[in-house]
Design an enzyme around this catalytic site. Structure first.
Site: not given
Ligand SMILES: NC(=O)c1ccc[n+]([C@@H]2O[C@H](COP(=O)([O-])OP(=O)(O)OC[C@H]3O[C@@H](n4cnc5c(N)ncnc54)[C@H](O)[C@@H]3O)[C@@H](O)[C@H]2O)c1
Length: 336
Positions: A45, A56, A201, A226-227
């Site tokens: 991407r 992205e 996270t 982690g993305d």
């Molecule tokens: N791989 C994929 O296809 C994909 C798709 C969508 C989202 N994501 C990723 O998933 C993650 C979560 O997305 P979201 O929409 O739920 O985000 P969000 O911000 O709604 O939630 C993240 C949560 O993680 C908590 N957090 C942060 N650091 C922490 C730690 N060290 N220990 C415990 N909790 C911790 C925060 O308090 C928060 O509640 C993001 O990093 C996002 O980029 C990846």
């Protein structure tokens, strides 16, 4: 005319189909497309670090459709009451180039990410796994739990977030499901209790939310948060000692957990496991790790599904998005 699926339409569609049935249809479309991997022309991407986050664009095509998704990752948005991840997407006909569908994809992204993680668990986790752990109970978290509940038969959920309110919200949203919920006070405690673990996270840093010594033999891990470059969640030592599966190696090398390791740690791309070109889990003891970053085929699959269901139900609004003069050579007539 282009069909437009708003957030309201998406909620209605999922309600009408039923949550579990909708997830199951997503799983079927995803598996079908992963098996057809070789007819796609995969490309990494286009990601740009802008402001305090990333925007992205995720394009892909097969022999019939072209799709792209616009998706964001802005963890600091929470300070302003805005979401970390937002998205919308387009599905187009490759024979005319005309767009057919413009759809919300914030909900769809959460669903497809969760279902892909559950697919990885289906092939890589021990079949007997019933305990599921999640670290980070933000926007994606309930979707992750439900996909593993529907497709992997989990019964117990161990969870931790550094934000107590996020944990309360998580428990409230999942209280209607037949799951035992166990709030815990550390990521370590989650790891020690769980056979399948998802990390979701959202922090722009090279974190080690999970340490190698906390992981029991036979665990399956979905590393979802982690993305992006310099945004990771796992102890690099865990990558060296696990069976690592990625979506698309050239993209994961830049954005996944494996950016902190040599790419020789990668055992397979997920499509190879789903197509049985490579074996999934081969022993009860091995630790398996799905290094998820999100790949364009996953969005292609859900857009194709939503297009099919919306056509069948006549759902959404017809958008006057593409100029359509009576004489295709006479575009100027629209201004007279
Ligand atoms: N791989 C994929 O296809 C994909 C798709 C969508 C989202 N994501 C990723 O998933 C993650 C979560 O997305 P979201 O929409 O739920 O985000 P969000 O911000 O709604 O939630 C993240 C949560 O993680 C908590 N957090 C942060 N650091 C922490 C730690 N060290 N220990 C415990 N909790 C911790 C925060 O308090 C928060 O509640 C993001 O990093 C996002 O980029 C990846």
């Amino acid at each position: 005319m282009v069909r437009f699926i708003s957030v309201k339409d998406m909620r209605e569609l999922i309600k009408e189909e039923g949550l579990e049935d909708f997830f199951r249809q997503v799983l079927n479309f995803l598996e079908d497309d992963f098996v057809k991997w070789k007819i796609f022309r995969p490309k990494a991407r286009i990601a740009e670090g802008l402001g305090e986050g990333t925007i992205e664009l995720m394009p892909i095509s097969d022999l019939r459709y072209y799709t792209f998704k616009y998706v964001t990752g802005y963890p600091k948005n929470l300070r302003w009451g805005k979401q970390t991840v937002t998205a919308f997407g387009v599905l187009a006909d490759i024979f005319s180039g005309y767009p057919l569908l413009l759809s919300e994809m914030t909900l769809l992204t959460a669903i497809r990410t969760a279902v892909v993680a559950a697919i990885s668990a289906k092939y890589l986790a021990c079949r007997s796994s019933r305990s599921f752990g999640i670290i980070g109970t933000g926007a994606q978290s309930e979707f992750q739990v439900l996909a593993h509940y529907f497709f992997c038969g989990i019964t117990d959920v161990y969870y931790y977030d550094k934000d107590e309110r996020a944990m309360e919200k998580f428990a409230r949203n999942l209280s209607a499901f037949d799951l035992r919920l166990h709030p815990l006070s550390s990521a370590e405690a989650v790891c020690k209790n769980s056979e399948i673990i998802t990390t979701t996270t959202a922090v722009y840093a090279q974190q080690s939310v999970i340490k190698k010594e906390w992981i029991k033999e036979g665990t399956h891990i979905n590393a979802v948060g982690g993305d992006a470059p310099n945004k990771t969640e796992l102890d690099p030592a865990l990558l060296e000692s696990s069976k690592v599966v990625v979506e698309y190696l050239p993209q994961s090398q830049v954005e996944g957990e494996i950016q902190r390791a040599d790419s020789s740690v990668v055992y397979a791309e997920l499509w190879e496991i789903i197509s049985y070109e490579k074996a999934g889990r081969t022993s009860r003891e091995e630790v398996t790790l799905f290094d998820s970053v999100g790949f364009a085929i996953e969005d292609f699959s859900v857009l194709r599904l939503v297009h099919q269901l919306a056509e069948k139900r006549g759902l959404g609004q017809k958008l006057d998005l593409i100029a359509n003069p009576c004489d295709p050579k006479d575009l100027f007539s629209l201004l007279i």
